[in-house]
Design a protein around this motif. Structure first.
Motif, PDB file in Angstrom:
ATOM      1  N   ILE A 149    -107.111 -10.168  36.083  1.00  0.00           N
ATOM      2  CA  ILE A 149    -107.765  -9.078  35.352  1.00  0.00           C
ATOM      3  C   ILE A 149    -108.102  -9.546  33.941  1.00  0.00           C
ATOM      4  O   ILE A 149    -107.296 -10.239  33.297  1.00  0.00           O
ATOM      5  CB  ILE A 149    -106.845  -7.843  35.289  1.00  0.00           C
ATOM      6  N   ASP A 150    -109.265  -9.148  33.459  1.00  0.00           N
ATOM      7  CA  ASP A 150    -109.699  -9.522  32.113  1.00  0.00           C
ATOM      8  C   ASP A 150    -110.231  -8.278  31.401  1.00  0.00           C
ATOM      9  O   ASP A 150    -111.079  -7.546  31.941  1.00  0.00           O
ATOM     10  CB  ASP A 150    -110.794 -10.588  32.189  1.00  0.00           C
ATOM     11  N   ILE A 151    -109.718  -8.016  30.188  1.00  0.00           N
ATOM     12  CA  ILE A 151    -110.193  -6.870  29.408  1.00  0.00           C
ATOM     13  C   ILE A 151    -111.604  -7.168  28.908  1.00  0.00           C
ATOM     14  O   ILE A 151    -111.856  -8.214  28.307  1.00  0.00           O
ATOM     15  CB  ILE A 151    -109.246  -6.579  28.229  1.00  0.00           C
ATOM     16  N   ASP A 152    -112.511  -6.247  29.155  1.00  0.00           N
ATOM     17  CA  ASP A 152    -113.915  -6.455  28.798  1.00  0.00           C
ATOM     18  C   ASP A 152    -114.118  -6.422  27.278  1.00  0.00           C
ATOM     19  O   ASP A 152    -113.547  -5.566  26.577  1.00  0.00           O
ATOM     20  CB  ASP A 152    -114.785  -5.374  29.448  1.00  0.00           C
ATOM     21  N   HIS A 153    -114.962  -7.346  26.790  1.00  0.00           N
ATOM     22  CA  HIS A 153    -115.372  -7.398  25.383  1.00  0.00           C
ATOM     23  C   HIS A 153    -114.171  -7.430  24.432  1.00  0.00           C
ATOM     24  O   HIS A 153    -114.227  -6.850  23.339  1.00  0.00           O
ATOM     25  CB  HIS A 153    -116.262  -6.185  25.042  1.00  0.00           C
ATOM     26  N   PHE A 154    -113.134  -8.133  24.817  1.00  0.00           N
ATOM     27  CA  PHE A 154    -111.935  -8.129  23.976  1.00  0.00           C
ATOM     28  C   PHE A 154    -112.177  -8.849  22.651  1.00  0.00           C
ATOM     29  O   PHE A 154    -111.593  -8.485  21.625  1.00  0.00           O
ATOM     30  CB  PHE A 154    -110.757  -8.777  24.720  1.00  0.00           C
ATOM     31  N   LYS A 155    -113.015  -9.858  22.649  1.00  0.00           N
ATOM     32  CA  LYS A 155    -113.322 -10.550  21.397  1.00  0.00           C
ATOM     33  C   LYS A 155    -113.922  -9.580  20.385  1.00  0.00           C
ATOM     34  O   LYS A 155    -113.616  -9.656  19.180  1.00  0.00           O
ATOM     35  CB  LYS A 155    -114.269 -11.723  21.650  1.00  0.00           C
ATOM     36  N   ASN A 195    -111.194  -7.578  18.670  1.00  0.00           N
ATOM     37  CA  ASN A 195    -110.570  -8.297  17.560  1.00  0.00           C
ATOM     38  C   ASN A 195    -111.503  -8.390  16.359  1.00  0.00           C
ATOM     39  O   ASN A 195    -111.087  -8.223  15.205  1.00  0.00           O
ATOM     40  CB  ASN A 195    -110.161  -9.699  18.013  1.00  0.00           C
ATOM     41  N   ASP A 196    -112.787  -8.666  16.606  1.00  0.00           N
ATOM     42  CA  ASP A 196    -113.733  -8.851  15.500  1.00  0.00           C
ATOM     43  C   ASP A 196    -114.016  -7.550  14.762  1.00  0.00           C
ATOM     44  O   ASP A 196    -114.113  -7.531  13.525  1.00  0.00           O
ATOM     45  CB  ASP A 196    -115.045  -9.440  16.031  1.00  0.00           C
ATOM     46  N   GLN A 197    -114.157  -6.456  15.489  1.00  0.00           N
ATOM     47  CA  GLN A 197    -114.550  -5.196  14.867  1.00  0.00           C
ATOM     48  C   GLN A 197    -113.365  -4.338  14.434  1.00  0.00           C
ATOM     49  O   GLN A 197    -113.435  -3.635  13.426  1.00  0.00           O
ATOM     50  CB  GLN A 197    -115.427  -4.389  15.829  1.00  0.00           C
ATOM     51  N   LEU A 198    -112.290  -4.369  15.197  1.00  0.00           N
ATOM     52  CA  LEU A 198    -111.157  -3.485  14.919  1.00  0.00           C
ATOM     53  C   LEU A 198    -109.954  -4.215  14.336  1.00  0.00           C
ATOM     54  O   LEU A 198    -109.018  -3.567  13.854  1.00  0.00           O
ATOM     55  CB  LEU A 198    -110.741  -2.753  16.206  1.00  0.00           C
TER      56      LEU A 198
END
Length: 291
Positions: free
Chosen positions: A161-167, A170-173
């Motif tokens: 399983i991979d969390i979508d748009h996780f980067k 981190n970048d925005q939040l």
């Protein structure tokens, strides 16, 4: 311990004297044997007898001195333990503690050391197999739990399983929000799976689940239920939209688990290339496609 108890009739309250007596008797056995043989045959060589007697006495004296030196640290240790157990007790004129007290103190010290060592090993084992951020198994721990299963239980489905748009999270939040989201996602997976299932953080924002004794339809339904709850009760939002996940699923029937994981990983990447927020099953090998 049986030998210790069997010799308790010899100076029962003194370990030192008991050891001295045993040493004296055993070192004189060659001399006693020679005397017995000479008495039986009438052929005692007095020069040899005197030399053997002197050598035996010298050996006994050396052994007794050595035993005394070895027992001195035990005496000091037992004395120190008595002082720590009975603060304020006058130890100006220490006496040899009782044998049972010495043995019990020494055994207690060995048990404490063994317990401390075992606890340290357990802590190191936990650190090596547990993900400190989420509290679930890391990759090594996940694989170790699968390796520990009996062969009859190595059947089910592997999900990566991979969390979508996780980067972007981190970048925005910020990374703190990313860490919180990872911990909440691990808790969500744990609460939505069975006790027999194995959950681990595969690395980064990827997680792994082994659905024990489950067919692909059952595992896919479980993942779909988790995905639906992620949308209805999001653990975080990005751009006003719930954070979702993609997953790849592969059946495992007891062969090399790395092969099933690789195929589940390929299915995961197909899910992400197809738009994310979906579950893809691994493609069956050509040999099974038309079985």
């Amino acid at each position: 311990m049986q030998f210790y108890l069997a010799t308790s009739f010899i100076f029962p309250r003194s370990l030192r004297f008991r050891l001295f007596a045993l040493c004296f008797v055993t070192t004189h056995l060659p001399l006693l044997g020679y005397i017995g043989w000479g008495a039986a045959t009438g052929r005692i060589a007095w020069a040899e007898f005197i030399i053997l007697t002197l050598a035996t006495m010298a050996g006994a004296a050396g052994a007794l001195l050595g035993i005394g030196a070895l027992l001195n640290p035990i005496h000091a240790l037992a004395d120190a333990l008595h002082q720590s157990d009975e603060p304020g007790r006058n130890r100006a004129a220490p006496t040899l503690p009782e044998v049972g007290d010495i043995i019990s103190k020494l055994f207690a010290g060995v048990r404490r050391a063994a317990t401390a060592t075992r606890e340290q090993i357990d802590e190191l084992n936990i650190a090596a197999h547990e993900d400190p951020l989420t509290g679930i198994a890391n990759r090594r721990g996940f694989l170790a739990q699968l390796d520990a299963l009996p062969l009859s239980r190595r059947r089910g489905c592997i999900a990566i399983i991979d969390i979508d748009h996780f980067k972007q999270v981190n970048d925005q939040l910020g990374h703190d929000e990313g860490d919180r989201l990872l911990g909440d996602f691990a808790a969500r997976l744990s609460s939505q799976t069975r006790r027999v299932d194995v959950i681990g953080r595969w690395g980064g924002e990827e997680f792994a689940i082994f659905y024990q004794d489950a067919i692909e339809d059952e595992a896919s339904w479980s993942l779909a239920r988790i995905a639906d709850r992620m949308r209805q009760e999001p653990i975080g939002t990005l751009g006003g939209q719930p954070v979702t996940f993609s997953a790849g699923l592969c059946a495992w029937r007891g062969g090399p688990v790395t092969e099933a994981i690789s195929r589940a990983d390929e299915a995961l990447y197909r899910a992400k290339r197809s738009g994310r927020d979906q579950i893809q099953r691994a493609e069956r090998p050509a040999s099974q496609a038309y079985g």
